[in-house]
Design an enzyme around this catalytic site. Sequence first.
Site, mmCIF file in Angstrom:
data_model
loop_
_atom_site.group_PDB
_atom_site.id
_atom_site.type_symbol
_atom_site.label_atom_id
_atom_site.label_comp_id
_atom_site.label_asym_id
_atom_site.label_seq_id
_atom_site.Cartn_x
_atom_site.Cartn_y
_atom_site.Cartn_z
ATOM 1 N N LYS A 267 0.875 -1.180 0.000
ATOM 2 C CA LYS A 267 0.000 0.000 0.000
ATOM 3 C C LYS A 267 0.905 1.221 0.000
ATOM 4 O O LYS A 267 1.391 1.656 1.044
ATOM 5 C CB LYS A 267 -0.882 -0.029 1.257
ATOM 6 C CG LYS A 267 -2.211 0.675 1.122
ATOM 7 C CD LYS A 267 -2.148 2.154 0.800
ATOM 8 C CE LYS A 267 -1.879 3.052 1.972
ATOM 9 N NZ LYS A 267 -1.622 4.454 1.595
ATOM 10 N N GLU B 23 10.137 15.830 15.516
ATOM 11 C CA GLU B 23 10.519 15.604 14.117
ATOM 12 C C GLU B 23 9.777 16.627 13.255
ATOM 13 O O GLU B 23 8.544 16.601 13.188
ATOM 14 C CB GLU B 23 10.149 14.180 13.693
ATOM 15 C CG GLU B 23 10.614 13.866 12.296
ATOM 16 C CD GLU B 23 10.335 12.424 11.872
ATOM 17 O OE1 GLU B 23 9.172 11.997 11.963
ATOM 18 O OE2 GLU B 23 11.288 11.746 11.458
HETATM 19 P P1 NAD Z 1 1.583 8.680 7.812
HETATM 20 O O1 NAD Z 1 2.310 7.889 8.808
HETATM 21 O O2 NAD Z 1 0.175 9.031 8.130
HETATM 22 O O3 NAD Z 1 1.579 7.913 6.384
HETATM 23 C C1 NAD Z 1 2.472 6.893 6.033
HETATM 24 C C2 NAD Z 1 1.715 5.771 5.334
HETATM 25 O O4 NAD Z 1 0.728 5.247 6.220
HETATM 26 C C3 NAD Z 1 0.952 6.198 4.078
HETATM 27 O O5 NAD Z 1 0.986 5.144 3.131
HETATM 28 C C4 NAD Z 1 -0.475 6.360 4.586
HETATM 29 O O6 NAD Z 1 -1.465 6.186 3.593
HETATM 30 C C5 NAD Z 1 -0.563 5.228 5.609
HETATM 31 N N1 NAD Z 1 -1.562 5.421 6.652
HETATM 32 C C6 NAD Z 1 -2.058 6.592 7.149
HETATM 33 N N2 NAD Z 1 -2.968 6.347 8.108
HETATM 34 C C7 NAD Z 1 -3.062 4.995 8.228
HETATM 35 C C8 NAD Z 1 -3.812 4.128 9.083
HETATM 36 N N3 NAD Z 1 -4.662 4.607 9.982
HETATM 37 N N4 NAD Z 1 -3.622 2.799 8.962
HETATM 38 C C9 NAD Z 1 -2.745 2.294 8.080
HETATM 39 N N5 NAD Z 1 -2.024 3.068 7.233
HETATM 40 C C10 NAD Z 1 -2.174 4.402 7.314
HETATM 41 O O7 NAD Z 1 2.451 9.989 7.535
HETATM 42 P P2 NAD Z 1 2.021 11.396 6.894
HETATM 43 O O8 NAD Z 1 0.729 11.893 7.474
HETATM 44 O O9 NAD Z 1 2.087 11.252 5.422
HETATM 45 O O10 NAD Z 1 3.218 12.325 7.391
HETATM 46 C C11 NAD Z 1 3.128 12.920 8.671
HETATM 47 C C12 NAD Z 1 4.437 12.902 9.440
HETATM 48 O O11 NAD Z 1 4.892 11.574 9.564
HETATM 49 C C13 NAD Z 1 5.597 13.615 8.769
HETATM 50 O O12 NAD Z 1 5.595 14.979 9.032
HETATM 51 C C14 NAD Z 1 6.783 12.935 9.401
HETATM 52 O O13 NAD Z 1 7.067 13.505 10.668
HETATM 53 C C15 NAD Z 1 6.299 11.515 9.595
HETATM 54 N N6 NAD Z 1 6.768 10.618 8.491
HETATM 55 C C16 NAD Z 1 7.843 9.833 8.760
HETATM 56 C C17 NAD Z 1 8.337 9.029 7.742
HETATM 57 C C18 NAD Z 1 9.535 8.140 7.974
HETATM 58 O O14 NAD Z 1 10.266 7.853 7.023
HETATM 59 N N7 NAD Z 1 9.719 7.631 9.171
HETATM 60 C C19 NAD Z 1 7.756 9.039 6.474
HETATM 61 C C20 NAD Z 1 6.646 9.842 6.252
HETATM 62 C C21 NAD Z 1 6.165 10.641 7.273
#
Ligand code: NAD
Length: 481
Positions: free
Chosen positions: A177, A383
């Site tokens: 996903k 972060e």
């Molecule tokens: P997120 O964690 O919400 O999204 C990451 C992935 O998880 C995406 O594919 C998203 O569709 C999926 N996702 C979202 N909600 C979900 C749920 N309830 N159940 C299962 N999957 C779900 O991150 P974001 O909102 O895109 O970014 C927000 C913050 O997260 C950023 O500002 C950063 O601090 C952090 N982030 C960290 C990384 C990393 O590499 N560790 C990567 C992206 C974002």
Amino acid sequence: MLPDLPFDPSHLLIGGNWRAPDATLPLINPSTGDTLCQIARGTPDDIDAAVTAAQTALDGAWGQMTALDRGRCLARLGHIVLDHVDLLAQLEALDVGKPLSQARADAIAIARYCEFYGGAADKVHGQTIPYLDGYTVYTLREPHGVTGHIVPWNYPMQIIGRSVGAALAMGNACVLKPAEDACLTALMFASLAREAGLPDGALNVVPGLGLEAGAALSAHPGVHHLSFTGSVRTGQAVQKAAGANVVPVTLELGGKSPQIIFNDADLDDALPFLVNAGLQNAGQTCSAASRILVQRPVFDTVAERMSAAYRAKTVGPAMDDPDIGPLISHTQKDRVTAFLDTADDLALLAKTPLPETLPTQGAYVQPRLFGPVAPDHRLAQDEIFGPVQVLIPFDTEDDAIRIANGTAYGLVAGVWTQNGARQMRMAKKLRSGQVFINNYGAGGGVELPFGGIGKSGHGREKGFEALYGFSTLKTVAARHG
Ligand code: NAD
């Protein structure tokens, strides 16, 4: 505009078939604000179909393939990816806003993951265990079964390479996903995997929203292992869902990683690592060196030199290959801007100039370097995930360790010193999944186990270690007299 693709980017890949979705979402180019194309808004039913297709693959051709043949298939995929590096880089640049040469490095990295895990597939052995007289006891490393991979938008190719690559090597069947903000290279990679001869259903791709497709994948009872990279909050939700089904989960949740500069550091050597590890991919990197801890006697020198480097960087649309592109979206820009709004009390050391020609609808944030910053300031604790670094002064080695370990995270740390004994002491005392001495990131390090402690997550991906995470151990005790 998108280049020609061998598939319709609005489709899902399930069981080897490209399927039209029930609904779509716009995919935005963050450099310009233009809509690139429509992508699938995958539903829980699509996830269910993908999990079924993965299980079918395990029960059929994929499950019967030898480790040698799985490895050959991955190695072939690596070669095919290398033939498509330019196209993959272009897609990532358009989709993520990642400067073209950084996107190219990610395309080469996903090929390298395929090569590495292709070579490793037939080298994961069980053990024989001396036991009671009349017994032969041994262990078998077996795939979990269906593995779910929830991938963020910041490094799609790298993260797919490290998790899907290792999972396939061990014989799992994957449901991927990708993030709703960036999914083109996930689809392209899956298309190339078919070309490499990966059997139908071994890799399924369902783009969609986190709360719909992502949540459905993490809660699906037919999934036997979950790999998640992203925010702490979503990681907690994924772990909770995995807990309900009692399946293992690997979480990589980012960090607030320090690089620590002692008086005796070689600053010429360190400088590019200090700055680039903060500004690469516009700071949207889980292992970004967002805190630079500097021993007080060299603080002013480091501040001056880093400031000069900030002022010399370029910002622009990803396809122009600047040093720094836009953020992934206006949502992310708003999040970073909200952090910067709390920085009025901080000393701003430098900003990177923004050219007047930047597209007005792009999600650009002006890179900023702050210092000196107190270790407990919000910008030194949370972060930010944007092009922002803070400089924190320290006096003694003990201070450096206390400050470095003084956040909720523990993903990566860098130590710059010529003193060998200090290098060893610091490596032991830093609470971190990786410690780099007189370097940072080791050029990507496909071979190096990676993952965090604390709020940075748990479990390890990359390197040979990942193969243990993507497999389960069976003990066989035969009593033969
Ligand atoms: P997120 O964690 O919400 O999204 C990451 C992935 O998880 C995406 O594919 C998203 O569709 C999926 N996702 C979202 N909600 C979900 C749920 N309830 N159940 C299962 N999957 C779900 O991150 P974001 O909102 O895109 O970014 C927000 C913050 O997260 C950023 O500002 C950063 O601090 C952090 N982030 C960290 C990384 C990393 O590499 N560790 C990567 C992206 C974002």
